[in-house]
Design an enzyme around this catalytic site. Structure first.
Site, PDB file in Angstrom:
ATOM      1  CD  GLU A  20       4.025  -1.387  -8.655  1.00  0.00           C
ATOM      2  OE1 GLU A  20       3.454  -1.105  -9.735  1.00  0.00           O
ATOM      3  OE2 GLU A  20       4.008  -0.659  -7.655  1.00  0.00           O
ATOM      4  CD  GLU A  50       5.221   3.275 -10.172  1.00  0.00           C
ATOM      5  OE1 GLU A  50       4.336   4.099 -10.462  1.00  0.00           O
ATOM      6  OE2 GLU A  50       5.316   2.164 -10.724  1.00  0.00           O
TER       7      GLU A  50
HETATM    8  O1  AHR Z   1       0.183  -1.873  -9.892  1.00  0.00           O
HETATM    9  C1  AHR Z   1      -0.566  -0.789 -10.342  1.00  0.00           C
HETATM   10  C2  AHR Z   1       0.160   0.526 -10.199  1.00  0.00           C
HETATM   11  O2  AHR Z   1       1.240   0.589 -11.086  1.00  0.00           O
HETATM   12  C3  AHR Z   1       0.796   0.806  -8.867  1.00  0.00           C
HETATM   13  O3  AHR Z   1      -0.093   1.358  -7.949  1.00  0.00           O
HETATM   14  C4  AHR Z   1       1.870   1.798  -9.198  1.00  0.00           C
HETATM   15  O4  AHR Z   1       2.961   1.722  -8.331  1.00  0.00           O
HETATM   16  C5  AHR Z   1       2.225   1.469 -10.634  1.00  0.00           C
HETATM   17  O5  AHR Z   1       2.246   2.605 -11.431  1.00  0.00           O
END
Ligand code: AHR
Length: 502
Positions: A291, A172
């Site tokens: 994610e 990210e």
């Molecule tokens: O999964 C939780 C968090 O969400 C992760 O660390 C991050 O990559 C995202 O913002």
């Protein structure tokens, strides 16, 4: 209410990459400590890994687990987690305001993956660090021996290389919350140079560059265009993330958010094609949706730690307790990945244990399945093979995220062996049963194997350690497959897995 669906043996979207059923473990909260690792737990093995958790992970057959972050990775020194434990430093993790004594590092994680029948997908730190730390990390993990870093691994007790194939180039990096956040130009150049160095070491690595953290970022989708312009020739996948929330307690809108997910994939698919054309490239970069999940139930309670000044060890963080409504959402998200199997080749449910996770543990106590464990389990088991085009003719509704949202959310998968077609269906209607008629073209002799269903009178019903079977699937009768036609009555707000032998 009636809905018709048609699938045809020869009308396939794409083979489904098994890696869309991957997951994620971050050094965050209790994912690692008291999640997968708890020496002294009654089920712990000789390495301190919880056997009850390993059994639940094995059952879902998640092919890859992303590690060690997430936001955590952007200030992580991978060297802190190797060598004798008593010499490993205790660090402050800036992302989650937590202390970590590094008892688990890459070697232990790889050992755990073997025990859990899965494989590691590692991330390098491109926030506080860069190319040099990344190339050393890869050499430490993957080189057989005879060099500084590979010999160090051997000296630490891991003679064989880990052979990690999937590598994320940071996490990210478009997010201002990220340690070492960068502009698309800065990140694009760094990611490209890092990827080139990693490829000089081993050109068979699969590299994943960061796309946007979500589709609401102010830099989206320019970010992807700039980053891909820099990296197109040296990477394989672009990563996307998306979390779902029902803060407004509006079920129909919540379940319509899948439309946004679909548009997100479509848009980035377009950006990929644009850069491909611009570069006159023959290569297709794919999407790694590394994610995704529902995340909102725990936001309020987490403020105490995230905005406090305690720096606890392995605190309860992001421990969303998922309800029945989330089953419908997770089932719908997985349907989108199956329908977009042409673009999405990797996806990671975030995360796997305790932290916004399908599996929960109690310290010293049991491990148990959250409600969302089930749609993930069924998609992972029966959702492998080829994604078939499912043409739907049925009722729709208008929502904040788009109009004409079908009440019937469906994906169809032909198994690898070709002997089964499985329908994954969510009936999003709040009150109406859907009369489903599905035509299976080109599948003579089709017959029902089973119809698995999840319903619950209370959308807010959850599972807990004390009541782990409050929301569970059941096998139902009444569905008929005859002369190539499947007929079923799908209750309102239900998740369904209908398996047909063909
Ligand atoms: O999964 C939780 C968090 O969400 C992760 O660390 C991050 O990559 C995202 O913002």
């Amino acid at each position: 209410m009636k809905a018709n669906v048609i699938v045809h043996k020869d009308f396939a979207v794409s083979p489904i990459d098994d890696r869309v059923y991957s997951s994620f473990l971050e050094h965050l909260g209790r994912a690692i400590y008291t999640g997968i690792y708890e020496p002294g737990h009654p089920t712990a093995d000789e390495d301190g890994f919880r056997g009850d958790v390993i059994d639940l992970v094995r059952a879902v057959k998640t092919p890859y687990v992303r590690y060690p972050g997430g936001n955590f990775v952007s200030a992580y020194n991978w060297e802190d987690g190797i060598g004798p434990r008593e010499l490993r430093p205790t660090r402050l993790d800036l992302a989650w305001r937590t202390r970590d004594d590094n008892r688990i590092g890459v070697n232990e994680f790889v050992d755990w993956c073997k025990k859990a029948d899965t494989k590691p997908m590692l991330a390098v730190n491109l926030g506080s660090r860069g190319l040099d730390a990344a190339r050393n990390f890869v050499e430490y993990c993957n080189h057989p021996g005879g060099s500084y870093w590979s010999d160090l691994r051997r000296q630490h007790g891991w003679k064989d290389p880990h052979n990690v194939k999937l590598w994320c180039l940071g996490n990210e990096m478009d997010g201002p919350w990220q340690v070492g956040h960068k502009t698309a130009e800065e990140y694009g150049r760094l990611a490209n140079e890092t990827a080139k160095a990693m490829r000089l070491f081993d050109k068979s690595l699969e590299l994943i560059v960061c796309g946007s953290s979500n589709a609401d970022m102010p830099t989206y989708p320019d970010w992807e265009a700039t980053v891909l312009d820099h990296t197109y020739d040296s990477i394989d996948h672009i990563s996307l993330h998306m979390y779902f929330a029902n803060n407004e307690h509006d079920t129909l809108n919540y379940l319509a958010k899948g439309e946004k997910l679909d548009r997100y994939i479509n848009t980035i698919g377009g950006v990929i094609d644009f850069i491909k054309a611009k570069k006159r490239s023959k290569k297709d970069v794919k999407i790694s949706f590394d994610e995704w999940n529902v995340w909102y139930h725990s936001r309020e309670q987490d403020k105490k730690i995230l905005e406090g000044d305690e720096w606890p060890d392995a605190p309860h963080l992001l421990e969303d307790l998922y309800n029945f409504e989330d089953v419908l959402q997770v089932g719908g998200i997985l349907n989108t990945f199956i329908r977009r199997a042409d673009r999405v080749k990797i996806a990671c449910i975030a995360q796997l244990v305790n932290v916004i996770a399908p599996i929960m543990t109690e310290e010293g106590g049991p491990a148990w399945k959250q409600t969302i464990y089930y749609p993930f389990l069924y998609a992972s088991i029966y959702g492998r093979g080829t994604s078939l085009r499912a043409v739907v003719d049925g009722p729709t509704y208008d929502s904040e995220f788009g109009d004409d949202v079908p009440y019937l959310d469906v994906s169809a998968v032909r198994s690898v062996a070709g002997d089964e077609v499985t329908f994954f269906i969510v009936n999003r209607h709040l009150t109406e049963t859907l009369d489903l008629a599905a035509t299976l073209e080109g599948f003579p002799g089709a017959r029902l194997v089973e119809h698995i269903q999840m319903t619950h009178p209370d959308l807010n019903a959850i599972n807990t350690a004390a009541n782990p079977d409050n929301v569970v699937p059941k096998t139902v009768s009444g569905t008929v497959v005859e002369a190539g036609k499947l007929q079923s009555k799908l209750p309102p707000l239900s998740y369904n897995v209908i398996r047909v032998a063909v």
